[in-house]
Design a protein around this motif. Structure first.
Motif, PDB file in Angstrom:
ATOM      1  N   SER A  64       2.310   0.625  -0.047  1.00  0.00           N
ATOM      2  CA  SER A  64       1.097  -0.264  -0.089  1.00  0.00           C
ATOM      3  C   SER A  64      -0.012   0.109  -1.189  1.00  0.00           C
ATOM      4  CB  SER A  64       0.271  -0.334   1.446  1.00  0.00           C
ATOM      5  OG  SER A  64      -0.020   0.919   1.781  1.00  0.00           O
ATOM      6  N   PHE A  65       0.143   1.324  -1.678  1.00  0.00           N
ATOM      7  CA  PHE A  65      -0.806   1.834  -2.770  1.00  0.00           C
ATOM      8  C   PHE A  65      -0.718   1.220  -3.796  1.00  0.00           C
ATOM      9  CE2 PHE A  65      -2.998   6.074  -1.722  1.00  0.00           C
ATOM     10  CZ  PHE A  65      -3.033   5.696  -0.218  1.00  0.00           C
ATOM     11  N   ALA A  66       0.301   0.141  -4.107  1.00  0.00           N
ATOM     12  CA  ALA A  66       0.706  -0.527  -5.275  1.00  0.00           C
ATOM     13  C   ALA A  66      -0.400  -1.711  -5.317  1.00  0.00           C
ATOM     14  CB  ALA A  66       1.923  -1.339  -5.189  1.00  0.00           C
ATOM     15  N   ARG A  67      -1.064  -1.938  -4.218  1.00  0.00           N
ATOM     16  CA  ARG A  67      -2.123  -3.161  -4.390  1.00  0.00           C
ATOM     17  C   ARG A  67      -3.609  -2.338  -4.912  1.00  0.00           C
ATOM     18  NH1 ARG A  67      -0.878  -3.714   1.340  1.00  0.00           N
ATOM     19  NH2 ARG A  67       0.540  -5.544   1.661  1.00  0.00           N
ATOM     20  N   LEU A  68      -3.548  -1.022  -5.052  1.00  0.00           N
ATOM     21  CA  LEU A  68      -4.707  -0.352  -5.446  1.00  0.00           C
ATOM     22  C   LEU A  68      -4.884  -0.638  -7.223  1.00  0.00           C
ATOM     23  CD1 LEU A  68      -6.959   1.818  -4.620  1.00  0.00           C
ATOM     24  CD2 LEU A  68      -5.412   3.439  -5.785  1.00  0.00           C
ATOM     25  N   ASN A  69      -6.047  -1.194  -7.623  1.00  0.00           N
ATOM     26  CA  ASN A  69      -6.238  -1.498  -8.876  1.00  0.00           C
ATOM     27  C   ASN A  69      -7.526  -0.916  -9.238  1.00  0.00           C
ATOM     28  OD1 ASN A  69      -5.756  -2.807 -11.268  1.00  0.00           O
ATOM     29  ND2 ASN A  69      -6.645  -4.636 -10.436  1.00  0.00           N
ATOM     30  N   SER A  70      -7.753   0.331  -9.063  1.00  0.00           N
ATOM     31  CA  SER A  70      -9.111   1.088  -9.462  1.00  0.00           C
ATOM     32  C   SER A  70      -9.000   1.672 -10.720  1.00  0.00           C
ATOM     33  CB  SER A  70      -9.156   2.225  -8.311  1.00  0.00           C
ATOM     34  OG  SER A  70      -8.129   3.328  -8.546  1.00  0.00           O
ATOM     35  N   LEU A  71     -10.321   1.952 -11.174  1.00  0.00           N
ATOM     36  CA  LEU A  71     -10.170   2.562 -12.691  1.00  0.00           C
ATOM     37  C   LEU A  71      -9.711   4.128 -12.842  1.00  0.00           C
ATOM     38  CD1 LEU A  71     -13.908   1.221 -13.324  1.00  0.00           C
ATOM     39  CD2 LEU A  71     -11.595   0.161 -13.936  1.00  0.00           C
ATOM     40  N   VAL A  72      -9.995   4.844 -11.491  1.00  0.00           N
ATOM     41  CA  VAL A  72      -9.694   6.132 -11.568  1.00  0.00           C
ATOM     42  C   VAL A  72      -8.782   6.544 -10.314  1.00  0.00           C
ATOM     43  CG1 VAL A  72     -10.373   8.737 -11.669  1.00  0.00           C
ATOM     44  CG2 VAL A  72     -11.533   6.700 -12.836  1.00  0.00           C
ATOM     45  N   VAL A  73      -7.867   7.408 -10.701  1.00  0.00           N
ATOM     46  CA  VAL A  73      -6.597   7.770  -9.544  1.00  0.00           C
ATOM     47  C   VAL A  73      -6.373   9.236  -9.844  1.00  0.00           C
ATOM     48  CG1 VAL A  73      -4.464   7.739  -8.271  1.00  0.00           C
ATOM     49  CG2 VAL A  73      -5.514   5.583  -9.088  1.00  0.00           C
ATOM     50  N   ASP A  74      -6.946   9.887  -8.810  1.00  0.00           N
ATOM     51  CA  ASP A  74      -6.673  11.663  -8.742  1.00  0.00           C
ATOM     52  C   ASP A  74      -6.093  11.969  -7.638  1.00  0.00           C
ATOM     53  OD1 ASP A  74      -6.658  14.172  -9.536  1.00  0.00           O
ATOM     54  OD2 ASP A  74      -8.523  14.034 -10.549  1.00  0.00           O
ATOM     55  N   LEU A  75      -4.874  12.277  -7.780  1.00  0.00           N
ATOM     56  CA  LEU A  75      -4.294  12.978  -6.546  1.00  0.00           C
ATOM     57  C   LEU A  75      -3.629  14.363  -6.900  1.00  0.00           C
ATOM     58  CD1 LEU A  75      -2.067   9.733  -5.249  1.00  0.00           C
ATOM     59  CD2 LEU A  75      -3.873  10.731  -4.420  1.00  0.00           C
ATOM     60  N   SER A  76      -4.303  14.999  -7.957  1.00  0.00           N
ATOM     61  CA  SER A  76      -3.639  15.966  -8.456  1.00  0.00           C
ATOM     62  C   SER A  76      -3.959  17.322  -7.325  1.00  0.00           C
ATOM     63  CB  SER A  76      -4.469  16.368  -9.597  1.00  0.00           C
ATOM     64  OG  SER A  76      -5.678  16.777  -9.610  1.00  0.00           O
ATOM     65  N   HIS A  77      -2.829  18.556  -7.432  1.00  0.00           N
ATOM     66  CA  HIS A  77      -3.052  19.578  -6.786  1.00  0.00           C
ATOM     67  C   HIS A  77      -2.898  19.354  -5.275  1.00  0.00           C
ATOM     68  CE1 HIS A  77      -4.389  22.358 -10.039  1.00  0.00           C
ATOM     69  NE2 HIS A  77      -4.511  21.300 -10.532  1.00  0.00           N
ATOM     70  N   ASN A  78      -1.794  18.781  -4.964  1.00  0.00           N
ATOM     71  CA  ASN A  78      -1.580  18.603  -3.412  1.00  0.00           C
ATOM     72  C   ASN A  78       0.037  18.698  -3.272  1.00  0.00           C
ATOM     73  OD1 ASN A  78      -3.875  17.113  -1.720  1.00  0.00           O
ATOM     74  ND2 ASN A  78      -4.115  15.898  -3.506  1.00  0.00           N
ATOM     75  N   ARG A  79       0.550  18.274  -2.405  1.00  0.00           N
ATOM     76  CA  ARG A  79       2.183  18.579  -2.145  1.00  0.00           C
ATOM     77  C   ARG A  79       2.835  17.193  -2.008  1.00  0.00           C
ATOM     78  NH1 ARG A  79       0.893  23.220   2.481  1.00  0.00           N
ATOM     79  NH2 ARG A  79      -0.464  24.562   1.408  1.00  0.00           N
ATOM     80  N   LEU A  80       2.399  16.157  -2.768  1.00  0.00           N
ATOM     81  CA  LEU A  80       2.973  14.904  -2.498  1.00  0.00           C
ATOM     82  C   LEU A  80       4.356  14.891  -3.356  1.00  0.00           C
ATOM     83  CD1 LEU A  80      -0.358  12.901  -3.231  1.00  0.00           C
ATOM     84  CD2 LEU A  80       0.632  13.168  -0.990  1.00  0.00           C
ATOM     85  N   GLU A  81       5.153  14.003  -2.595  1.00  0.00           N
ATOM     86  CA  GLU A  81       6.600  13.843  -3.315  1.00  0.00           C
ATOM     87  C   GLU A  81       6.887  12.565  -3.513  1.00  0.00           C
ATOM     88  OE1 GLU A  81       9.384  15.005  -0.046  1.00  0.00           O
ATOM     89  OE2 GLU A  81       7.848  16.275   0.459  1.00  0.00           O
ATOM     90  N   GLY A  82       8.021  12.217  -4.254  1.00  0.00           N
ATOM     91  CA  GLY A  82       8.720  11.026  -4.363  1.00  0.00           C
ATOM     92  C   GLY A  82       8.113  10.209  -5.282  1.00  0.00           C
ATOM     93  N   ASP A  83       8.280   8.914  -5.210  1.00  0.00           N
ATOM     94  CA  ASP A  83       7.771   8.010  -6.157  1.00  0.00           C
ATOM     95  C   ASP A  83       6.122   7.706  -6.429  1.00  0.00           C
ATOM     96  OD1 ASP A  83       8.098   5.905  -8.104  1.00  0.00           O
ATOM     97  OD2 ASP A  83       8.378   4.343  -6.620  1.00  0.00           O
ATOM     98  N   ALA A  84       5.718   7.761  -7.554  1.00  0.00           N
ATOM     99  CA  ALA A  84       4.523   7.098  -7.785  1.00  0.00           C
ATOM    100  C   ALA A  84       4.333   6.055  -8.714  1.00  0.00           C
ATOM    101  CB  ALA A  84       3.784   8.681  -8.533  1.00  0.00           C
ATOM    102  N   SER A  85       5.375   5.493  -9.201  1.00  0.00           N
ATOM    103  CA  SER A  85       5.513   4.466  -9.932  1.00  0.00           C
ATOM    104  C   SER A  85       4.390   3.107  -9.455  1.00  0.00           C
ATOM    105  CB  SER A  85       6.518   3.914 -10.429  1.00  0.00           C
ATOM    106  OG  SER A  85       7.347   3.351  -9.156  1.00  0.00           O
ATOM    107  N   MET A  86       4.211   3.362  -8.461  1.00  0.00           N
ATOM    108  CA  MET A  86       3.355   1.980  -7.829  1.00  0.00           C
ATOM    109  C   MET A  86       1.950   2.049  -8.614  1.00  0.00           C
ATOM    110  SD  MET A  86       2.954   4.676  -5.766  1.00  0.00           S
ATOM    111  CE  MET A  86       4.253   4.533  -4.708  1.00  0.00           C
TER     112      MET A  86
END
Length: 302
Positions: free
Chosen positions: A185-207
């Protein structure tokens, strides 16, 4: 002269009276309850019951001059203040901005009471001891445009309904303990800035990519994300991209030449680095430690 002095005293008394009554009673009551919930810290010693909360002497409180309603509050301190998130913040109905910064002993989770803040546009809670998952109910703040929950102790997965927000512009969630995959659902996000750095997220982020998006900065570094870089279409306005320290594979598309900053180090990329733009000037550190990436500024391809 005595008459003029007497009239001046009357005038000043009326001014003082209007100042003391300038703060909306509901807002003052809520602010004083917040102070109580925070264990009456010295930081808020200027919040006194018999003074005007819209006076600049009240630390961190800003009122709208048109109606004397509180629209912004700020808590920032280097003191060792220990307290939970104050639920009475939700009793400030005209609040548009919340900034809570550098309070490492702020504990617990975000109170559900903030869902009552239907005018809230900016929410910053950063460098605190805030823990637990990011609550789904933040998605109910339909006027929210800016969210900064960086450098806390937030854990768990990203809630799938978090960003069904029509005017959202910036998301800072870096330096937490977030895990799991990024909801589609994050594919709907259309923001100017996205910062998810320094976490433990995995998998696809192409959205987060797509030519129609307005994103200018994407920082996904220091996670465990895995997706094909070569198959992505970049937002036309994208200038800064950092996917370093992940498991990104594929090759670098030609469009990376249009960026102003790029770091893809410590991934599983292959192929020749495109020539042009600032890529060769970035230096080896932006491309190092990949599976088989080659070409300037790395050693030439054989």
């Amino acid at each position: 002269m005595a008459t003029k002095f007497f009239l001046l005293l009357i005038l000043l008394s009326h001014v003082a009276s209007s100042l003391s009554e300038g703060c909306h009673p509901q807002d003052k009551k809520a602010l004083l309850q917040i102070k109580k919930e925070l264990n009456n810290p010295s930081l808020l010693s200027s919040w006194k019951p018999h003074t005007n909360c819209c006076d600049s002497s009240w630390y961190g409180v800003i009122c709208a001059p048109s109606n004397n309603r509180v629209y912004s509050i700020l808590f920032e301190s280097n003191d060792d203040l220990a307290f939970p998130f104050p639920p009475s913040i939700g009793n400030l109905p005209t609040l548009e901005n919340i900034l809570i910064y550098n309070l490492p002993h702020l504990t617990g989770s975000i109170s559900h009471s903030i869902t009552k803040l239907t005018h809230l546009k900016s929410l910053t809670i950063s460098k605190t001891g805030l823990s637990g998952p990011i609550p789904n109910f933040i998605g109910k703040l339909k006027n929210l445009t800016f969210l900064d929950l960086s450098e806390n102790r937030l854990s768990g997965t990203l809630p799938p309904h978090l960003f069904h927000l029509p005017n959202f512009e910036a998301m800072y969630l870096q330096n937490n303990k977030l895990t799991g995959s990024i909801p589609s659902s994050f594919a709907r996000l259309n923001s100017l800035v996205v910062d998810l750095s320094h976490n433990r997220l995995e998998g696809d982020a192409s959205m987060f990519f797509g030519i129609a998006k307005k994103t200018e900065t994407i920082d996904l570094s220091w996670n465990m994300l895995a997706f094909d870089m070569g198959g992505l279409e970049f937002p036309e306005k994208l200038k800064h991209l950092d996917v370093s320290h992940n498991r990104v594979y594929g090759n670098l598309p030609e469009v990376v030449k249009n960026l102003e900053w790029l770091d893809v180090s410590y991934n599983r990329l292959c192929g020749e680095i495109p020539k042009g733009g600032i890529l060769q000037a970035l230096g080896m550190s932006s491309f190092s430690h990949n599976r088989c990436l080659c070409g300037s500024p790395l050693p030439s391809c054989k």
